[in-house]
Design an enzyme around this catalytic site. Sequence first.
Site, PDB file in Angstrom:
ATOM      1  N   ASN A   1      11.661 -19.073   4.217  1.00  0.00           N
ATOM      2  CA  ASN A   1      12.113 -19.535   2.911  1.00  0.00           C
ATOM      3  C   ASN A   1      12.179 -21.060   2.913  1.00  0.00           C
ATOM      4  O   ASN A   1      12.104 -21.693   3.975  1.00  0.00           O
ATOM      5  CB  ASN A   1      13.494 -18.938   2.603  1.00  0.00           C
ATOM      6  CG  ASN A   1      13.424 -17.436   2.434  1.00  0.00           C
ATOM      7  OD1 ASN A   1      12.669 -16.931   1.613  1.00  0.00           O
ATOM      8  ND2 ASN A   1      14.222 -16.720   3.231  1.00  0.00           N
TER       9      ASN A   1
ATOM     10  N   HIS B   1      -3.959   0.634  -4.268  1.00  0.00           N
ATOM     11  CA  HIS B   1      -4.278   1.957  -4.819  1.00  0.00           C
ATOM     12  C   HIS B   1      -5.794   2.081  -4.873  1.00  0.00           C
ATOM     13  O   HIS B   1      -6.460   1.280  -5.533  1.00  0.00           O
ATOM     14  CB  HIS B   1      -3.673   2.121  -6.210  1.00  0.00           C
ATOM     15  CG  HIS B   1      -4.006   3.439  -6.834  1.00  0.00           C
ATOM     16  ND1 HIS B   1      -3.291   4.576  -6.575  1.00  0.00           N
ATOM     17  CD2 HIS B   1      -5.002   3.795  -7.674  1.00  0.00           C
ATOM     18  CE1 HIS B   1      -3.834   5.585  -7.242  1.00  0.00           C
ATOM     19  NE2 HIS B   1      -4.877   5.128  -7.924  1.00  0.00           N
TER      20      HIS B   1
END
Length: 200
Positions: free
Chosen positions: A97, A74
């Site tokens: 993973n 942002h």
Amino acid sequence: MTDSADVRIVDSADVAASARIGAGSSIWHLAQVREEAVLGRNCVVGRGAYIGTGVQLGDNCKVQNYALVYEPAHLEAGVFIGPAVVLTNDTYPRAVNPDGTPKSAHDWQPVGVTIREGAAIGARAVCVAPVEIGRWATIAAGSVVTKDVPAFALMAGVPARRLGWVGRAGVRLVEQDGAWVCPQTGARYIERDGALSEES
């Protein structure tokens, strides 16, 4: 979706249909603006820059060539992102993973970089999420930011450390009569408990 006809998007740019581009903004060659990204008015996205899914830019932001702004970053109004800057979004990056299976979007939680009004990030700097860059701060070229940065701070190094203070003009402040003064504008700033604020 664009706010008006005065938005410039060159043919080689890749702008998602669901991205919102404010009036007066320009998206240059080979830039990519992903789905649901929101760019304010008069923004510039340079050649080869990447704006991730849902990233938000305020008015008058500049994202220079080949910068990578990953979601959920942002940027408030007037933020400058230098060439080849990277705003990361993964605290523990892995391609797979622990069991060796490829990671998917469901296997990790993106974290973002927040950059407050008027701050500037120099060329090839890296901001390692999650961090917040304070208003009107300046991050020197090539720095690696790993901790939150206070407003008006001048930061440099790996990891970045505060070298001094800057004002709205981006010029390093000088100490004078118990205050910090901008040699370019004459604006005065007061330091209290390691934070700088504009003199009222």
